[in-house]
Design an enzyme around this catalytic site. Structure first.
Site, short mmCIF file in Angstrom:
data_model
loop_
_atom_site.label_atom_id
_atom_site.label_comp_id
_atom_site.label_asym_id
_atom_site.label_seq_id
_atom_site.Cartn_x
_atom_site.Cartn_y
_atom_site.Cartn_z
CB ILE A 97 46.30 33.06 48.60
CG1 ILE A 97 47.38 31.92 47.69
CG2 ILE A 97 45.16 32.45 49.11
CD1 ILE A 97 46.62 31.23 46.50
CE LYS A 98 39.87 39.67 46.29
NZ LYS A 98 38.66 39.60 45.22
CB VAL A 99 42.67 35.04 53.10
CG1 VAL A 99 43.42 33.90 52.15
CG2 VAL A 99 43.40 36.14 53.45
#
Ligand code: G3P
Length: 233
Positions: A97-99
């Protein structure tokens, strides 16, 4: 003194990992077949460029590539980020997951990392931000080299600073993922500094193979070989 494998201060690191920075499945398939590809990164702009639905395209990429495939949340508020992350995580076990590097993004990074999800913290432009991401448990920190160069700053020195800082604290497991790479020199400099990963646009990966002396040398070998009249098979 004898060291266990991997503990020696002189132990050689594993090779730099190559991720490709694209959401174009045809390009990813082509690169995966070379055996050089360790993962994929996408972002909202790359998904938009692909013209495809994010869930479909990430699922397809995860079927082709075993390594981490970064899928970025589009929400900016913690709860909404967590809701989007839950959907993206379900696509495949290799989704990271890229945040974004914001207070809410780092809060989501901490929560997701605590539950064992790999998180790539993106849009990193300072060493202080990278330190925060490591403390939030990020699996990857993505400093953007090219975009710093674009505004007259030194993107490479950010990579050097982060590698140096992380090396001071062996408990930090966050991998330095050099991003916004525009040309082969960015990659080579990042490798010299010891960045763990580089995410590279497909056109730059192709440039890595090229050298005029390779082309010239091959042409000469083929000419001389043809003159022998031989064939190997
Ligand atoms: O995917 C993040 C980063 O690599 C984007 O690069 O070229 O859009 O600055 P760029």
């Amino acid at each position: 003194m004898l060291y266990a494998y991997g503990e020696s201060p002189f132990a050689r690191k594993r090779a730099m990992k190559f991720f490709v920075d694209t959401a174009e499945i045809a390009e990813i398939r082509e690169l995966a077949a070379t055996g050089l590809l360790d993962g994929v990164t996408t972002n909202p702009s790359l998904i938009a460029k692909s013209g495809r639905k994010i869930l479909e395209v990430i699922a397809e990429i995860c079927e082709v590539v075993q390594g981490p495939v970064s899928a970025e949340v589009a929400a900016t508020e913690y709860k909404a980020m967590m809701a989007e992350a839950a959907v993206l995580k379900k696509i495949a076990s290799n989704v990271a997951i890229k945040v974004p590097l914001t207070p809410d993004g780092l809060k989501a990074c901490y929560a997701l990392s605590q539950e064992g999800t790999a998180v790539n913290v993106t849009l990193c432009f300072s060493a202080a931000q990278a330190l925060l991401a490591a403390k939030a448990g990020a699996a990857f920190i993505s400093p953007f080299i090219g975009r710093l160069d674009d505004i007259g700053h030194d993107g490479m020195s950010l990579i050097a600073d982060i590698v140096q800082i992380y090396a001071n604290y062996p408990a930090i497991k966050t991998e330095v993922l050099a991003a916004s790479i525009r040309h082969p020199i960015h990659l080579i400099e990042a490798a010299k500094m010891g960045a763990d990963v580089a995410t590279i646009p497909p056109n730059v990966i192709k440039q890595l193979y090229s050298h005029p002396l390779t082309d010239k040398g091959l042409a000469a070998f083929l000419k001389d070989w043809a003159a022998t009249g031989q064939s190997i098979v």
